[in-house]
Each structure stands twice: as structure tokens, then as C-alpha cells.
Design an enzyme around this catalytic site. Sequence first.
Site, PDB file in Angstrom:
ATOM      1  N   LYS A 124       0.623  -1.258  -0.313  1.00 29.62           N
ATOM      2  CA  LYS A 124       0.077   0.046  -0.389  1.00 29.62           C
ATOM      3  C   LYS A 124       1.094   1.310  -0.165  1.00 29.62           C
ATOM      4  O   LYS A 124       0.802   2.333  -0.381  1.00 29.62           O
ATOM      5  CB  LYS A 124      -0.843   0.080   1.422  1.00 29.62           C
ATOM      6  CG  LYS A 124      -2.203  -1.106   0.986  1.00 29.62           C
ATOM      7  CD  LYS A 124      -3.356  -1.042   1.541  1.00 29.62           C
ATOM      8  CE  LYS A 124      -4.414  -1.640   1.126  1.00 29.62           C
ATOM      9  NZ  LYS A 124      -5.169  -1.503   1.766  1.00 29.62           N
ATOM     10  N   LYS A 207      -5.940  -9.930  -6.709  1.00 29.98           N
ATOM     11  CA  LYS A 207      -7.820  -9.886  -5.357  1.00 29.98           C
ATOM     12  C   LYS A 207      -8.920  -9.122  -5.712  1.00 29.98           C
ATOM     13  O   LYS A 207      -8.132  -8.319  -6.482  1.00 29.98           O
ATOM     14  CB  LYS A 207      -6.548  -9.458  -4.145  1.00 29.98           C
ATOM     15  CG  LYS A 207      -8.201 -10.255  -3.065  1.00 29.98           C
ATOM     16  CD  LYS A 207      -7.857  -9.695  -1.358  1.00 29.98           C
ATOM     17  CE  LYS A 207      -7.625  -8.199  -1.573  1.00 29.98           C
ATOM     18  NZ  LYS A 207      -8.196  -7.978   0.028  1.00 29.98           N
ATOM     19  N   LYS A 210     -12.323  -3.862  -2.784  1.00 29.51           N
ATOM     20  CA  LYS A 210     -13.576  -3.016  -3.520  1.00 29.51           C
ATOM     21  C   LYS A 210     -12.579  -1.732  -4.100  1.00 29.51           C
ATOM     22  O   LYS A 210     -13.302  -0.617  -4.343  1.00 29.51           O
ATOM     23  CB  LYS A 210     -14.070  -2.887  -1.957  1.00 29.51           C
ATOM     24  CG  LYS A 210     -13.525  -2.412  -1.075  1.00 29.51           C
ATOM     25  CD  LYS A 210     -14.484  -2.233   0.735  1.00 29.51           C
ATOM     26  CE  LYS A 210     -14.203  -3.012   1.079  1.00 29.51           C
ATOM     27  NZ  LYS A 210     -12.539  -2.893   1.671  1.00 29.51           N
TER      28      LYS A 210
HETATM   29  N1  AQP Z   1     -11.295 -10.854  -3.294  1.00 34.42           N
HETATM   30  C1  AQP Z   1     -11.228 -11.439  -2.160  1.00 34.42           C
HETATM   31  N2  AQP Z   1     -11.766 -13.044  -2.287  1.00 34.42           N
HETATM   32  C2  AQP Z   1     -11.911 -13.422  -0.822  1.00 34.42           C
HETATM   33  N3  AQP Z   1     -12.126 -12.913   0.365  1.00 34.42           N
HETATM   34  C3  AQP Z   1     -12.340 -11.304   0.040  1.00 34.42           C
HETATM   35  N4  AQP Z   1     -12.479 -10.485   1.505  1.00 34.42           N
HETATM   36  C4  AQP Z   1     -11.647  -9.272   0.776  1.00 34.42           C
HETATM   37  N5  AQP Z   1     -11.640  -9.496  -0.126  1.00 34.42           N
HETATM   38  C5  AQP Z   1     -11.311 -10.418  -0.581  1.00 34.42           C
HETATM   39  C6  AQP Z   1     -12.231 -10.904   2.634  1.00 34.42           C
HETATM   40  O1  AQP Z   1     -13.404  -9.717   3.165  1.00 34.42           O
HETATM   41  C7  AQP Z   1     -12.750  -9.519   4.305  1.00 34.42           C
HETATM   42  C8  AQP Z   1     -12.826  -7.895   4.258  1.00 34.42           C
HETATM   43  O2  AQP Z   1     -11.711  -6.801   3.995  1.00 34.42           O
HETATM   44  P1  AQP Z   1     -11.481  -5.289   4.546  1.00 34.42           P
HETATM   45  O3  AQP Z   1     -12.241  -4.862   4.302  1.00 34.42           O
HETATM   46  O4  AQP Z   1     -11.098  -5.662   5.778  1.00 34.42           O
HETATM   47  O5  AQP Z   1     -10.246  -5.792   3.686  1.00 34.42           O
HETATM   48  P2  AQP Z   1      -9.657  -6.228   2.591  1.00 34.42           P
HETATM   49  O6  AQP Z   1      -8.998  -7.612   2.911  1.00 34.42           O
HETATM   50  O7  AQP Z   1      -8.115  -5.746   2.217  1.00 34.42           O
HETATM   51  O8  AQP Z   1     -10.608  -6.008   1.333  1.00 34.42           O
HETATM   52  P3  AQP Z   1     -10.084  -5.636   0.579  1.00 34.42           P
HETATM   53  O9  AQP Z   1     -11.804  -5.287  -0.555  1.00 34.42           O
HETATM   54  O10 AQP Z   1      -9.268  -5.166  -0.704  1.00 34.42           O
HETATM   55  O11 AQP Z   1     -11.168  -4.054   0.637  1.00 34.42           O
HETATM   56  P4  AQP Z   1      -9.697  -2.611   0.073  1.00 34.42           P
HETATM   57  O12 AQP Z   1      -9.649  -2.718  -1.177  1.00 34.42           O
HETATM   58  O13 AQP Z   1     -10.012  -1.376   1.098  1.00 34.42           O
HETATM   59  O14 AQP Z   1      -7.829  -2.820   0.794  1.00 34.42           O
HETATM   60  C9  AQP Z   1     -11.277 -10.447   5.011  1.00 34.42           C
HETATM   61  O15 AQP Z   1     -11.910 -11.472   5.527  1.00 34.42           O
HETATM   62  C10 AQP Z   1     -10.999 -10.863   3.619  1.00 34.42           C
HETATM   63  O16 AQP Z   1     -10.682 -11.588   3.286  1.00 34.42           O
END
Ligand code: AQP
Length: 343
Positions: A124, A207, A210
Site C-alpha cells: 500500500k 484479488k 473494493k
Molecule cells: N477477493 C476476496 N476474496 C475473498 N475474501 C476477500 N475479502 C476481501 N476481498 C476478498 C475478505 O473480506 C474481509 C474484509 O476485508 P477488508 O475490507 O478489511 O479489507 P481487504 O481484505 O483489503 O478487502 P478489499 O476489498 O481488498 O479492501 P480494500 O480494497 O479497501 O483494501 C476479509 O476477511 C478479507 O479476507
Amino acid sequence: MIQIQPKQSQKTARKIMVSAVQPSNRLTLGNYLGALKNWVQLQSQFDCLFFAVDLHTITVRQDPKELREQTYRAIATYIAAGLDPNEVTLFAQSHVPQHAELAWVLNCFVYMGELNRMTQYKDKSAKQGQNIPVGLFTYPALMAADILLYQTHLVPVGEDQKQHLEITRDIAQRMNQVYGDELFTIPEVYTPPVGARIMSLQDPTSKMSKSDPDPSSAVYLNDSDDQIRKKLKRAVTDSGTEISYSPEKPGIKNLIDIQSAITGQSTQTIVDSYVGKQYGHLKVDTAEIVAAAVGPIRDRTEEVLKDQAFLNSVLKRGAEKAGARAEQTLKTVFDRMGFIPRG
Ligand code: AQP
């Protein structure tokens, strides 16, 4: 207005589980299949606290109006996906100030070298350019506070968050050695029976996220059926024509994984059902399966969002319940560290 029925449940015997999502944007199919869907299965088995980690989102600049909307939307989505506010504690992290207070303490017990090794920080911060906020660096201390405040036994985390749980355990053990073994429960990783890692529809080697700037890379949980169909139709697939489940075909593998996570069918059963068929068939079917899973959550989320009084009452009650538990831990920590008790 939707009514909340307070319910007495025998929570004390159940193991404590904590998990959260960052309300930095609309939640995705990845968040649903990797987190929410499992939470719903786990809610009656464990003493669960599920929250929206709004404090975490500001390590990256957020638009205030958007952040507020997305936080409400995240909690509404939790409920729409099937979490019962009577069964679990649902809240916004910023409503429980003990998270930030304990995070400060933990910041004083985690080492620069440990934080420097965090893969998420490296990834990041590389995207941030020159002015990297200190919060991005100390993020694991806040995440450790999220977990340790509740004397958590189990944390369902994906592969990408395991490093942060490890550092949480290290900090807890370090502080237990100094201030007494019972200060913090040492949390364990919980691996759900059905795990799913959903990949980007535009780059199946990374991955589904969002915060991906390309909206066609992700299915959001409020996408219309038409948007879902379009996104799946345009999903990047691989060369060749045969539908097989292999790391050499990450695009096809991702679509099969999505189907499997939603339907519960094994990946082999899904592959077998496509013998002699084309990629197009797989895309069309996956789109319909996704639309059927996401549609009811989307519609219910909108209903819940319309009932602002209900949402506010869920948040208030959740913050009260979580706050009371968090305060017990924080009080013990402050007391053992030598702070004068508050009045
Ligand atoms: N692509 C994914 N596949 C499976 N699990 C996922 N999770 C997120 N993306 C996937 C699971 O969602 C939970 C919360 O995630 P988060 O919002 O705390 O942060 P993250 O994992 O970094 O998810 P994002 O969507 O990628 O968020 P941003 O873009 O804001 O950094 C976790 O349990 C994660 O495993």
C-alpha cells in the site's frame, strides 16, 4: 420501523470471534464469499462481534460523505446477508473509542522492524508515493486492538491478513509477559470450512478488491443484475477453449471458484458439467448464479438503508455492548500499566 427483540442468550460458554470489513467502498462479491457468507454460518456457533472498521479506512484519504454512507451501507449489507443483530454484536469501530485508546498502548509495544516487514504496508505504501501516512505504517496496532480488546479466541482471516494476526499474537504475548499472563487472550486464526479467494474479473492474478479503481474488476453487492451480467461477460479469460481448473487458467479458475463458493458444488463437479462447452457458457451461467445470490442481498440492503432509525438503533446497541466489554479490558490494561483509575 423494523423492531429489535432483545434476546438473552448463553454467550459465555461460546468462543469469542471478531471480524470486520473496511467501509472504504461498496462491498464486493469477494467480501461476501470470503467473509460475510461465513460469518452468517458462524453467528450461532460463536460469540461474534462483527464491525465496520471505519477508523482503518482513513489511512487512505476518504470523502467524508462517502465514508458515512459506506459505513451505513456496510452494516445494512451485514444484516441483509443474514447477520442477526440480536445474535451478534454489530457496530462501527469509531463508536467504541477504546479501539483507538488501546491502539496507542499497543503502538508502544510493537517494534518498527516488525511493522516494516508487513507485506500490506509495503504494497500500500508503494502505491502512495512520497507522503505515506504514519497510520498506514501503524495499522497493525489498531487491528491488534480490534482483536485484543474483546479477549478474542478466533479470528477468521484470509491469507493476506495472517501476518497481521501473527503480529497481534506477538504483541499480546509480549505484554502478557510484562503485565501478567491473563492480560490478553492469545487469538488463533480460524479457517472456515469453505474458504474462497475471489480474484479480479479484469486481472485474475490479483484479488478482487473494493478499492480497485476499475469498477469492472469487481461485482459490487449493489450492482444490478444487468451490471453483473455485463461484468461477467467481459471477465478476462484465458487462451484456449477447454474448461479446466488449473493455475495456468486463472480467469477460468476464478469463475469456477465463484460458482463453487456460491453453490457449494465441488470444483470438479462444475468442471465435469462443462465438458464439450465453451468459455461463453461458463460466463453466462456464472453471471446467473452470481445475480441470483447478490440480488436478494442488494434488495434487502436497500430496504434496511431506508430505515435509518432501525440502523441507528442497531449501531447504538452494538456500540454499547461492545463498549462495555472493551472497557473491561482497557481498564485492566491501564490499571496494570500504572495509570490512575478514572474517577
Ligand atoms: N477477493 C476476496 N476474496 C475473498 N475474501 C476477500 N475479502 C476481501 N476481498 C476478498 C475478505 O473480506 C474481509 C474484509 O476485508 P477488508 O475490507 O478489511 O479489507 P481487504 O481484505 O483489503 O478487502 P478489499 O476489498 O481488498 O479492501 P480494500 O480494497 O479497501 O483494501 C476479509 O476477511 C478479507 O479476507
